[in-house]
Write a protein that holds these residues in place. Structure first.
Motif, mmCIF file in Angstrom:
data_model
loop_
_atom_site.group_PDB
_atom_site.id
_atom_site.type_symbol
_atom_site.label_atom_id
_atom_site.label_comp_id
_atom_site.label_asym_id
_atom_site.label_seq_id
_atom_site.Cartn_x
_atom_site.Cartn_y
_atom_site.Cartn_z
ATOM 1 N N ALA A 19 -9.573 -1.880 -1.326
ATOM 2 C CA ALA A 19 -9.327 -3.021 -0.437
ATOM 3 C C ALA A 19 -10.314 -4.149 -0.723
ATOM 4 O O ALA A 19 -9.940 -5.327 -0.737
ATOM 5 N N ASP B 226 -8.313 2.646 6.631
ATOM 6 C CA ASP B 226 -9.455 1.968 6.003
ATOM 7 C C ASP B 226 -9.005 0.736 5.224
ATOM 8 O O ASP B 226 -9.634 -0.330 5.295
ATOM 9 N N ILE B 227 -7.921 0.871 4.467
ATOM 10 C CA ILE B 227 -7.428 -0.239 3.645
ATOM 11 C C ILE B 227 -7.009 -1.416 4.520
ATOM 12 O O ILE B 227 -7.405 -2.564 4.282
ATOM 13 N N ILE C 248 -1.547 -1.105 -4.112
ATOM 14 C CA ILE C 248 -2.625 -0.117 -4.044
ATOM 15 C C ILE C 248 -1.963 1.238 -3.864
ATOM 16 O O ILE C 248 -1.224 1.458 -2.892
ATOM 17 N N VAL D 284 0.863 -1.188 0.000
ATOM 18 C CA VAL D 284 0.000 0.000 0.000
ATOM 19 C C VAL D 284 0.895 1.232 0.000
ATOM 20 O O VAL D 284 1.616 1.488 0.968
ATOM 21 N N PRO E 187 -10.386 4.363 -1.448
ATOM 22 C CA PRO E 187 -9.457 3.398 -0.857
ATOM 23 C C PRO E 187 -10.162 2.176 -0.279
ATOM 24 O O PRO E 187 -9.668 1.050 -0.383
ATOM 25 N N THR E 188 -11.336 2.373 0.321
ATOM 26 C CA THR E 188 -12.106 1.239 0.848
ATOM 27 C C THR E 188 -12.506 0.290 -0.279
ATOM 28 O O THR E 188 -12.411 -0.939 -0.140
#
Length: 390
Positions: free
Chosen positions: A260, A153-154, A202, A142, A256-257
């Motif tokens: 994931a 969040d990730i 990510i 990440v 970002p959520t």
């Protein structure tokens, strides 16, 4: 001659008419920094902007405020268009705003379009170049700010969805001059040093203003993502935000959520799918077994029917053979008064010409036998059933 005095309302009305008819004041564009903003329950928005020396009161009526997607905050550098009018009751003037935009937003949008056209022409957005995401990544890198909400969040989503994937955070600045270069260098370094270790990247950050997201539109970052051998998910801002990184990455996530959730499959979902597959397989197996059972049942019935027919046929043949045997049984002939003549060697004697005088012969009847020697033979003469010679 003394001037007739005006009422305060008359003066304010006159000034309002002048401002509304003035060619400059009826269509003015003003740039300033927000020092005060209030979203009223009526739907109107009241704000004050300054250039550092003077202030200007502004009002955005509800009908206009409902069309403005920007959430105005103190410190924002805005470009406002509208007309100047007088608030008669208060004796103050203000800018009645018709449009709102962030200062520099136009320049950023133009630069974005130029970069987008350039890289698209070079083929950096070509779908044929995009790599598929791994189905079950062992380790995910990440690339983001280590202190922002995006990284929390990730990590939270990845940890919740599966315990089988490791997460490594590569801290980088995500806004400000030169941040795009640092992010690009980090992507290149991961590919050089950990290409066999990291299965997925990510790259992104949480939401922000166009200026805050601008580094994700940098050419250097776009080219680093394009040459990455490790698949890249771009996760920049909110769903309505688009950056150059989004177009060049292998996949674009709205947030970002979302990135994931896209990166790994939930263990719960996999279990549910496996349960469904097992049920489907069990159903298919049961169907095949049922069809096989029906086929075997039909085959068994057919074989039983065939065997029954064969047994009946054999029974009829056996009965026919038994009748034939009974009808041709020599003992039945012997019972009628005939005898079976055999020599001393046991061989049957079927003709009187074979009988020799003085030799012993056996005559077998239905209930016994007799032995003796022959005194006389005569060939060619046969007695009929009445005892007469033919």
């Amino acid at each position: 001659m003394a001037l007739r005095p005006l009422t305060v309302s008359q003066l304010n009305e006159y000034l309002d008419q002048i401002m509304r008819t003035d060619p400059i004041l009826r269509q003015v564009v003003v740039r300033g920094e927000v020092t005060y903003v209030k979203y009223n329950s009526s739907g109107h928005v009241y704000l004050t902007v300054t250039d550092g020396t003077s202030k200007l009161s502004c009002i955005i009526y509800r009908s206009v405020a409902e069309t403005v997607s920007l959430v105005i905050s103190e410190g924002d550098d805005l470009i406002l268009t509208g007309n100047v009018g007088v608030y008669k009751e208060g004796g103050t003037y203000s800018l009645k705003v018709r449009t709102v935009s962030l200062a520099g937003e136009g320049e950023l949008a133009a630069a974005f379009e130029r970069m987008k056209k350039k890289l698209d022409k070079e083929g950096l957005f070509d779908p044929a170049h995009k790599k598929p995401l791994p189905a079950f990544p062992r380790r995910i890198g990440v690339v983001t700010s280590p202190t922002g909400a995006a990284v929390r969040d990730i990590i939270s989503i990845l940890t919740e969805r599966t315990p089988l994937t490791d997460v490594i955070v590569f801290p980088v600045p995500v806004q400000g001059q030169g941040a795009g270069t640092v992010i690009a260098d980090t992507v290149d370094r991961i590919n050089r040093e950990r290409a066999g270790d990291i299965d997925l990247l990510i790259v992104g950050r949480g939401g922000g203003s166009p200026e805050e997201l601008a580094e994700f539109n940098s050419e250097v970052l776009a080219r680093a993502i394009y040459r990455s051998e490790i698949p890249v998910i771009s996760a920049v801002g909110h769903e309505i935000d688009f950056t150059i990184a989004d177009f060049v990455a292998d996949e674009r996530a709205a947030t970002p959520t979302a990135a994931a959730n896209m990166a790994v499959r939930s263990v719960k979902d996999i279990r549910n799918e496996m349960s469904g597959l097992i049920m489907d397989m069990a159903g298919a197996l049961n169907n095949r077994l049922l069809r096989a059972s029906l086929a075997l049942s039909g085959l068994s019935e057919g074989m039983t029917r065939l065997m029954k027919q064969k047994i009946e046929s054999c029974s009829r043949d056996a009965e026919r053979y038994a009748i034939t045997l009974r009808e041709n049984d020599p003992r039945r002939l012997l019972a009628k008064g005939f005898a079976f003549v055999s020599g001393e060697d046991g061989k049957p004697v079927g003709s009187a010409s074979l009988i020799k005088k003085g030799e012993r012969y056996r005559m077998t009847f239905s209930d016994g036998y007799a032995e003796g020697t022959v005194d006389k033979t005569e060939v060619g003469k046969v007695m009929d059933y009445d005892g007469k010679q033919d």
